[in-house]
Design an enzyme around this catalytic site. Structure first.
Site, PDB file in Angstrom:
ATOM      1  N   ASP A  42       0.814  -1.202   0.000  1.00 32.16           N
ATOM      2  CA  ASP A  42       0.000   0.000   0.000  1.00 32.16           C
ATOM      3  C   ASP A  42       0.856   1.265   0.000  1.00 32.16           C
ATOM      4  OD1 ASP A  42      -2.393  -1.323  -0.090  1.00 32.16           O
ATOM      5  OD2 ASP A  42      -2.772  -1.219   2.056  1.00 32.16           O
ATOM      6  N   LYS A  64      -3.740   3.354  -3.133  1.00 32.97           N
ATOM      7  CA  LYS A  64      -4.856   4.130  -3.666  1.00 32.97           C
ATOM      8  C   LYS A  64      -4.685   5.596  -3.270  1.00 32.97           C
ATOM      9  CE  LYS A  64      -7.926   0.175  -2.881  1.00 32.97           C
ATOM     10  NZ  LYS A  64      -7.033  -0.585  -1.991  1.00 32.97           N
ATOM     11  N   MET A 174      -8.281   8.364   9.167  1.00 36.50           N
ATOM     12  CA  MET A 174      -8.576   9.036   7.899  1.00 36.50           C
ATOM     13  C   MET A 174      -9.373  10.312   8.134  1.00 36.50           C
ATOM     14  SD  MET A 174      -9.374   5.589   5.665  1.00 36.50           S
ATOM     15  CE  MET A 174      -9.921   4.593   7.072  1.00 36.50           C
TER      16      MET A 174
END
Length: 254
Positions: A42, A64, A174
């Site tokens: 990641d 991502k 997040m």
């Protein structure tokens, strides 16, 4: 006529890279990285962790980015399964712990559908790393008996889905792009405006920063700071104002 040997069957390891510091990686995770045929990693996996992978091991960055997602989950899963079916030991290397906002369920389901062996190797999650940096407990007898880990972005409404009940420590992941919504939502749901927010960015890493702010006004106080950057975890404990003196010297009260 002798029947042909069946094709080799690989396996899949979902490995937690932890918060970023290489010396917080578990021994089991390290062994797995050194034995893998292919590592899919990641975006938040640090260079310190990647340096532990043997130079000859195939590796592919599948991270991502918001607004630039070249590797949707379906593509990652398809590649992981195809490589394992061909006989490879595939490591899916994720920051933190694979079972906390790591899409592990989808990858496990895909492996099991094809009869592939799959394992999880846990990693230290951001909330634990942040608590260590703050030198405080996430639960305290008589103060906080519950720990709630939640994402600050929810697919349904884009905002934090939790309230801040008495006796609860809330860890929000997040969160950097949702400060105003978090503040407004928690206040609307009855949280004490003076609840301390401890924001730990890049927990455990050399670039780590710590910021403290009251819940009311925290969006304005934090969002303008150049070192308030992703990844960041917010730690709030209902009804308890932390004792700033107990924080490490690096902590910067806003």
């Amino acid at each position: 006529m002798t029947a042909p040997f069946p094709p080799p069957r690989g396996r899949i390891s979902l490995v937690g890279a932890g918060p970023g510091a290489a010396d917080l990686l578990t021994l089991r995770a390290l062994r797995c990285l050194q034995q893998a045929d292919l590592i899919l990693y990641d975006r938040l996996v640090t260079e310190d962790i990647l340096a532990l992978i043997p130079a000859a091991t195939r590796r592919i960055a599948v991270g991502k980015e918001v607004g630039a997602n070249a590797w949707p989950q379906s593509r990652i899963t398809a590649l992981m399964l195809a490589e394992a079916v061909s006989g490879a030991h595939v490591v899916r290397l994720k920051s933190g712990d694979p079972t906390i906002f790591g899409r592990a369920s989808e990858e496990i389901a895909g492996a099991r559908t094809l009869g592939l062996a799959v394992e999880i190797i846990p990693g230290i999650t951001a909330a634990s790393a942040a608590a260590a940096s703050l030198c405080r407990s996430l639960t305290t007898r008589g103060v906080a008996q519950r720990l709630v880990i939640a994402t600050a972005t929810d697919e349904a409404d884009g905002a934090v889905p939790e309230t801040l009940a008495p006796g609860t420590t809330l860890a929000l992941y997040m969160a950097t792009r949702k400060l105003a919504e978090i503040e407004a939502t928690l206040l609307a749901r009855g949280a004490d405006p003076q609840t301390e927010v401890a924001a730990v960015c890049h927990a455990s890493q050399s670039c780590e920063t710590i910021h403290l702010a009251p819940l009311k006004g925290m969006a304005a106080l934090l969002s303008g700071k150049p070192d308030f950057t992703h990844p960041c975890v917010l730690i709030l404990t209902a009804g308890v104002l932390s004792q700033t003196a107990a924080l490490p010297a690096v902590a910067a009260a806003v």
